[in-house]
Enzyme design. Sequence first.
Site, PDB file in Angstrom:
ATOM      1  N   HIS A 114      -6.863   4.371 -17.675  1.00 48.12           N
ATOM      2  CA  HIS A 114      -7.687   4.394 -19.074  1.00 48.12           C
ATOM      3  C   HIS A 114      -9.116   3.412 -19.032  1.00 48.12           C
ATOM      4  O   HIS A 114      -9.909   4.310 -19.054  1.00 48.12           O
ATOM      5  CB  HIS A 114      -6.734   4.060 -20.234  1.00 48.12           C
ATOM      6  CG  HIS A 114      -7.500   3.887 -21.530  1.00 48.12           C
ATOM      7  ND1 HIS A 114      -7.461   2.971 -22.560  1.00 48.12           N
ATOM      8  CD2 HIS A 114      -8.274   4.878 -22.203  1.00 48.12           C
ATOM      9  CE1 HIS A 114      -7.979   3.230 -23.614  1.00 48.12           C
ATOM     10  NE2 HIS A 114      -8.660   4.393 -23.555  1.00 48.12           N
TER      11      HIS A 114
ATOM     12  N   CYS B 237      -3.691  -3.865 -22.773  1.00 45.03           N
ATOM     13  CA  CYS B 237      -4.840  -3.590 -23.278  1.00 45.03           C
ATOM     14  C   CYS B 237      -4.895  -2.365 -24.337  1.00 45.03           C
ATOM     15  O   CYS B 237      -5.138  -2.947 -25.757  1.00 45.03           O
ATOM     16  CB  CYS B 237      -6.263  -3.216 -22.365  1.00 45.03           C
ATOM     17  SG  CYS B 237      -6.547  -4.556 -21.373  1.00 45.03           S
ATOM     18  N   HIS B 238      -4.254  -1.285 -24.163  1.00 42.79           N
ATOM     19  CA  HIS B 238      -4.333  -0.134 -25.293  1.00 42.79           C
ATOM     20  C   HIS B 238      -2.822   0.520 -25.288  1.00 42.79           C
ATOM     21  O   HIS B 238      -2.832   1.618 -25.613  1.00 42.79           O
ATOM     22  CB  HIS B 238      -5.178   0.912 -24.910  1.00 42.79           C
ATOM     23  CG  HIS B 238      -6.649  -0.007 -24.850  1.00 42.79           C
ATOM     24  ND1 HIS B 238      -7.465  -0.068 -23.728  1.00 42.79           N
ATOM     25  CD2 HIS B 238      -7.653  -0.529 -26.082  1.00 42.79           C
ATOM     26  CE1 HIS B 238      -8.421  -0.657 -23.873  1.00 42.79           C
ATOM     27  NE2 HIS B 238      -8.648  -0.833 -25.105  1.00 42.79           N
ATOM     28  N   GLY B 239      -2.028  -0.160 -24.575  1.00 39.82           N
ATOM     29  CA  GLY B 239      -0.372   0.202 -24.571  1.00 39.82           C
ATOM     30  C   GLY B 239      -0.373   1.636 -23.763  1.00 39.82           C
ATOM     31  O   GLY B 239       0.425   2.309 -24.280  1.00 39.82           O
TER      32      GLY B 239
ATOM     33  N   PRO C 116      -2.936   6.132 -24.064  1.00 38.36           N
ATOM     34  CA  PRO C 116      -4.130   6.800 -24.048  1.00 38.36           C
ATOM     35  C   PRO C 116      -4.651   7.059 -22.478  1.00 38.36           C
ATOM     36  O   PRO C 116      -5.574   7.873 -22.344  1.00 38.36           O
ATOM     37  CB  PRO C 116      -5.067   5.636 -24.610  1.00 38.36           C
ATOM     38  CG  PRO C 116      -4.524   4.518 -24.571  1.00 38.36           C
ATOM     39  CD  PRO C 116      -3.020   4.668 -24.535  1.00 38.36           C
TER      40      PRO C 116
END
Lengths: 426, 285, 180
Positions: free
Chosen positions: C125, C144-146, C159
């Site tokens: 990502h 950070c963003h799963g 993501p």
Amino acid sequence: MTTPDHNIHSTYQPTSGFERWLDERLPIVRFGKEHLLDFPTPRNLNYWWTFGAILVFMLTVQIVTGIVLAMHYVPNVSLAFDSVEQIRRDVNGGRILQATHAVGASMFFFALYIHMGRNLYFGSYKAPREILYMLGVLLFTLVMATAFMGYVLPWGQMSFWAATVITNIFAAIPVVGQPILELLRGGFAVDNPTLNRFFSLHYLLPFVIAAVVVLHIWALHVPGNNNPTGVEVKSSRDTVAFHPYYTMKDLLAIVVFCIPFAWFVFMAPDILGHPDNYVMANSQVTPTHIVPEWYFLPFYAILRAIDFNILFIDSRLGGVIFFAGSILILFFVPWLDRSPVRSGGYRPVFKLFYWLFVVNFLMLAYLGAAPADGTVLGLSVPTFSKICTFYYFFYFLIVLPFLPRFETYRPLPASISENVLGRTHS
Amino acid sequence: MTKVKTVFAAFATAATLIVAPAFGQEAEADSHAQPQIEAQSWSFAGPFGKYDEHQLQRGFQVFREVCSGCHSARLIAFRNLSEEGGPGFTEEQVKALAAEYQVTDPSVAEGQRPGVAADYWPSPFASEQEARDANGGAVPPDFSVLAKARGTTQPGLWWVLNYFTAFQEGGPDYIHALLNGYEEPPQGTEVPEGKYYNNFFPGHSIGMAPPLSDGAVTYEVAEGEQAVPLTLDQYSKDVAAFMMWAAEPHLNSRKAAGFRVILFLLVFAGLMWMTKSKLWSRVKH
Amino acid sequence: MANQPDLALQESPHSTRRDFLYVASGAVGAVAVAGAVWPLINQMNPDASVRALASIEFDLSAIEEGQSVTIKWRGLPVFVRHRTAAEIEEARAVPLSELKDPATDAERTKEGHEQWLIMIANCTHLGCVPVGESGDYDGWLCPCHGSHYDTAGRIRKGPAPTNLVLPEYEFVSDTLVQIG
């Protein structure tokens, strides 16, 4: 007499719509044509006149190789020496890039001294070229400062001790000397702050030099070039267009100049340097002979020559005064020389004093590298240095102003073209 | 005017030739007196010089078996030994050699690990102080650029010739002289405790004991190669050559490229000369 | 006043030879410029000390089953995981249709060395280093963003667009791998 360049009508005619559009907004093509291509140049210039172009070439080489080296060099006392070795060993083409820059400094000075020798012989400093000349002397000092700081960067023993000895010069100035010294060094001794700022300034000055070169060429283009006869251009019969005649002649000179340059870079890259600079800087150990690079030797000899007190001025300050004086006196040459005849080619007695000056300058260089307690040609180095320093100043302060009172000159040609027609080759 | 120039040039040349030898007679102060260092003949000297691969291998062996006990070589990586223009080890040989040495690596548990080709030659001492303590107060200098950190001087104006022969071998000449220069001190000369008298070392008292002697290193003779004498003179030449390679690993390619560049420039200059003459032939000058 | 023209370029029997000379000089000059410019650009390419570390050998013998280490290669973090049989089974059982970036477990390992998973430890990502043995798929979870990765390092949720990148590597022996 030909009108100075700024009255010359430009013959440039834009040939396309785009060129016309550009010319109305930024007449750069017009400027290039006038000053680089069509510029009327005396047709009798000899090869001593190619060294200006050679110097522009060398400045470009130093800037380009310098920028590239700066991508790998680290200006920190613990890393500088190794970073230069990393460039020599691991960077692609690094050995040659580094050698080109180091040898390039020497080649730069070689061309510079010849260029200055040409000026002094042919009277290129005389009216109306005084400002052109003084910009040149300014360039000389800027180049010396740049080279001095550049030599410190590899952080070898000579780098460090040259920085120490030469910055110590400022301490000789009474009252303000010591504070100025500490300001310059960024500390009590030459150390990391000194190295860092020398790197910053070493990167900056060449661009200042380039700007002054632009002024220098601008100042040249007002009266136009001098020539070997010293007789000013009188009509267009005396000149040829700069392009293609001098562009190609200058390019030829540059290529020929590159041959000894390449010889040193590829075959003997360290011969102009000093082995002690391959020893990392050590503030606790002084090398047996501290010697500057060859191009500083004559002035170093003058500095060392004053080893006696003069009235209330101690020998250290005396040395500094003569050292600075030997460079500053160059600024005054246009007014020191009282000869009505410009070119040394028509001044037979002056010629002898001039060539003696050249030999004397070379002798000063030799003495600058000799050990202070040695002898040369039977004379002690200090004595010989004093004699040569005396002649150096004698030339500027006595010969240039007073010789014209006793000189007879060879008859000058009426014009450049007359001089050219009188020669056997065409 | 041309005549005057010729006469003047002839006078200047004659004067230089007459005066030049006098430059050789200068008496240097005693503190700078140096016995004359004999110039050796090196395979890598001159514009066509190249390293002798076998000599570099022998020199490396001397370095490894004798010198590396005290001298570091921190800018030499194991991989340099297999790079072009050097001793010519194979990558496998270099990998095996590197693995024999422990290198410091703070990212590893023990702080040390076996070396790989990319690692640099490990120092024989953990710190400068340790090096001093083991060597009577003097630090054995690092080998990496030592051959370029030394030089020889020629008397008078003879050094001018060096510019035409591309002389760069002063360092190896000095190293060879030094290694062969251990002698009994002359009558009346005191050598301090722990030092040794050497004819060529400045000040004559060197902290390094004579490191080499006849038969100290046994060279293996490669197939089809001639054996070299196992003498001090041979060892000192071999190790000096190795040290020159350590200092200038790219010498071979540098000189080869230089030959091509200079040849190219000569051709280019010739063409430019013809171009310039052709152009100028149409104007009076 | 403009310069009087210096002998305007005449058409003469010699003009061909003169033009050739100029062309030859120009060509040689161009070669000189190219020869000078190339080293100035090439010096920016990775130097010998960087190229020396382009390929590394790593000893796997100390990594036990179920253990992971993170090593450095070309400046990047690299996961080296000694997978358990259960993890391998789990990875093989996933149907390709469920994957955002379809890849079989076999495609992400070397034949005969399926227990070794070697991947560049940067989430695809925005580059953060995922945390091992966490997330919903028993693999890695990027904090950070799963983004969730499975036991073969494939993106399953979140993501990140693609699976964790595999570097070029080769087994020199069962316990020695060469990366790069």
